[in-house]
Design a protein around this motif. Structure first.
Motif, mmCIF file in Angstrom:
data_model
loop_
_atom_site.group_PDB
_atom_site.id
_atom_site.type_symbol
_atom_site.label_atom_id
_atom_site.label_comp_id
_atom_site.label_asym_id
_atom_site.label_seq_id
_atom_site.Cartn_x
_atom_site.Cartn_y
_atom_site.Cartn_z
ATOM 1 N N VAL A 286 10.913 -6.652 -0.326
ATOM 2 C CA VAL A 286 11.421 -5.878 -1.470
ATOM 3 C C VAL A 286 10.555 -6.119 -2.705
ATOM 4 N N THR A 287 10.264 -7.382 -3.001
ATOM 5 C CA THR A 287 9.457 -7.662 -4.195
ATOM 6 C C THR A 287 8.022 -7.165 -4.019
ATOM 7 N N ALA A 288 7.499 -7.234 -2.793
ATOM 8 C CA ALA A 288 6.165 -6.689 -2.535
ATOM 9 C C ALA A 288 6.166 -5.180 -2.755
ATOM 10 N N GLY A 289 7.247 -4.518 -2.349
ATOM 11 C CA GLY A 289 7.356 -3.078 -2.572
ATOM 12 C C GLY A 289 7.368 -2.731 -4.052
ATOM 13 N N LEU B 6 6.128 -4.596 -6.457
ATOM 14 C CA LEU B 6 4.791 -4.920 -6.946
ATOM 15 C C LEU B 6 3.821 -3.787 -6.638
ATOM 16 N N GLY B 7 3.822 -3.319 -5.408
ATOM 17 C CA GLY B 7 2.924 -2.232 -5.021
ATOM 18 C C GLY B 7 3.200 -0.956 -5.787
ATOM 19 N N PHE B 8 4.490 -0.617 -5.921
ATOM 20 C CA PHE B 8 4.874 0.608 -6.612
ATOM 21 C C PHE B 8 4.318 0.627 -8.035
ATOM 22 N N PHE B 9 4.560 -0.436 -8.776
ATOM 23 C CA PHE B 9 4.168 -0.434 -10.186
ATOM 24 C C PHE B 9 2.688 -0.742 -10.392
ATOM 25 N N MET B 10 2.146 -1.681 -9.622
ATOM 26 C CA MET B 10 0.748 -2.032 -9.857
ATOM 27 C C MET B 10 -0.183 -0.884 -9.467
ATOM 28 N N THR B 11 0.075 -0.252 -8.349
ATOM 29 C CA THR B 11 -0.766 0.876 -7.955
ATOM 30 C C THR B 11 -0.397 2.120 -8.747
ATOM 31 N N GLY B 12 0.878 2.241 -9.122
ATOM 32 C CA GLY B 12 1.305 3.353 -9.960
ATOM 33 C C GLY B 12 0.640 3.348 -11.319
ATOM 34 N N TYR B 13 0.183 2.170 -11.723
ATOM 35 C CA TYR B 13 -0.495 2.051 -13.010
ATOM 36 C C TYR B 13 -1.843 2.775 -13.013
ATOM 37 N N VAL C 140 0.832 -1.213 0.000
ATOM 38 C CA VAL C 140 0.000 0.000 0.000
ATOM 39 C C VAL C 140 0.863 1.260 0.000
ATOM 40 N N VAL C 141 1.875 1.311 0.866
ATOM 41 C CA VAL C 141 2.704 2.517 0.976
ATOM 42 C C VAL C 141 3.508 2.753 -0.300
ATOM 43 N N THR C 142 4.134 1.706 -0.822
ATOM 44 C CA THR C 142 4.897 1.893 -2.064
ATOM 45 C C THR C 142 3.957 2.192 -3.222
ATOM 46 N N GLY C 143 2.716 1.693 -3.157
ATOM 47 C CA GLY C 143 1.720 2.012 -4.167
ATOM 48 C C GLY C 143 1.344 3.484 -4.152
ATOM 49 N N LEU C 144 1.240 4.053 -2.958
ATOM 50 C CA LEU C 144 0.977 5.492 -2.857
ATOM 51 C C LEU C 144 2.084 6.291 -3.522
ATOM 52 N N VAL C 145 3.321 5.911 -3.218
ATOM 53 C CA VAL C 145 4.473 6.594 -3.814
ATOM 54 C C VAL C 145 4.475 6.392 -5.330
ATOM 55 N N GLY C 146 4.197 5.164 -5.765
ATOM 56 C CA GLY C 146 4.159 4.870 -7.197
ATOM 57 C C GLY C 146 3.103 5.668 -7.928
ATOM 58 N N SER C 147 1.933 5.808 -7.321
ATOM 59 C CA SER C 147 0.865 6.594 -7.948
ATOM 60 C C SER C 147 1.287 8.038 -8.151
ATOM 61 N N ILE C 148 1.898 8.600 -7.126
ATOM 62 C CA ILE C 148 2.334 10.001 -7.215
ATOM 63 C C ILE C 148 3.426 10.159 -8.258
ATOM 64 N N LEU C 149 4.456 9.318 -8.176
ATOM 65 C CA LEU C 149 5.595 9.462 -9.096
ATOM 66 C C LEU C 149 5.211 9.156 -10.539
ATOM 67 N N CYS C 150 4.367 8.155 -10.743
ATOM 68 C CA CYS C 150 3.928 7.865 -12.117
ATOM 69 C C CYS C 150 3.090 9.012 -12.673
ATOM 70 N N GLY C 151 2.254 9.608 -11.828
ATOM 71 C CA GLY C 151 1.468 10.762 -12.266
ATOM 72 C C GLY C 151 2.344 11.950 -12.610
ATOM 73 N N VAL C 152 3.354 12.205 -11.779
ATOM 74 C CA VAL C 152 4.290 13.305 -12.046
ATOM 75 C C VAL C 152 5.037 13.047 -13.351
ATOM 76 N N TRP C 153 5.508 11.808 -13.529
ATOM 77 C CA TRP C 153 6.229 11.442 -14.754
ATOM 78 C C TRP C 153 5.350 11.699 -15.981
ATOM 79 N N LEU C 154 4.098 11.276 -15.900
ATOM 80 C CA LEU C 154 3.187 11.447 -17.027
ATOM 81 C C LEU C 154 2.930 12.924 -17.310
ATOM 82 N N ASP C 155 2.787 13.731 -16.265
ATOM 83 C CA ASP C 155 2.588 15.174 -16.452
ATOM 84 C C ASP C 155 3.787 15.823 -17.124
ATOM 85 N N LYS C 156 4.972 15.350 -16.811
ATOM 86 C CA LYS C 156 6.180 15.939 -17.393
ATOM 87 C C LYS C 156 6.436 15.475 -18.824
#
Length: 178
Positions: free
Chosen positions: A73-76, A78-85, A21-37
């Motif tokens: 580590v692998t869960a992190g 997974l969360g980063f990219f799956m929620t970042g999607y 969940v926590v890495t997913g939150l970070v992934g969502s924010i960073l993926c959104g920022v990347w897309l905006d840029k």
């Protein structure tokens, strides 16, 4: 997970969920920022989708190894990219369905995600009962692979970006004529 099959395993499972969940939150924010840029909607969406698949495979095959730190580590990942999607998918859908209202697009996308979530939860539960967590996770991975392939074949028609560019150009022309 912790090897005792009892309370320690349950606590690890809860912590692994928290990491996702926590890495997913970070992934969502960073993926959104990347897309905006970058405004690279399709390639960003497909790459993050593929990294979600890789994260799920890594998570699936590190679970039985008994190295809890590796599972975290692998869960992190997974969360980063799956929620970042998620923000990528919603933005890409808004781009290719413009001028349809974003709320309609988001609502349909969310509804379909809920329906597929129910189907995959039932299927995963049956696989977990009849086989093991590897079979359930591989079912989920197969669904992600199918989604990645379908996303890859979508034509990138950035209608909303084009409309905004046209509007900015018209505004600049009107401003320069004043």
């Amino acid at each position: 997970m912790a090897g005792d099959g009892g309370r320690g395993a349950n606590e690890d499972a809860g912590r692994v969920g928290l990491v996702i969940v926590v890495t997913g939150l970070v992934g969502s924010i960073l993926c959104g920022v990347w897309l905006d840029k970058t405004h690279r909607f399709k390639i960003t969406t497909v790459v993050v989708y593929i990294l979600s698949v890789a994260g799920l495979f890594a998570f699936t095959f590190t679970l039985p190894l008994g190295y809890i730190s590796l599972v975290y580590v692998t869960a992190g990942l997974l969360g980063f990219f799956m929620t970042g999607y998620l923000p990528l998918g919603f933005e890409f859908a808004a781009e290719i369905t413009y001028p349809e209202p974003e709320a309609t697009t988001s609502g349909l996308l969310n509804a379909s995600a809920q329906i597929f979530g129910i189907i995959l939860t039932i299927a995963g539960g049956a696989l977990l009962t009849d086989y093991d967590e590897r079979a359930a996770n591989l079912c989920f991975a197969a669904a992600l692979v199918l989604g990645a392939l379908l996303t890859a074949v979508i034509r990138e028609d950035l209608r909303r970006q084009q409309a905004h560019s046209n509007h900015r150009a018209e505004t600049q022309i009107q401003t320069s004529q004043l």
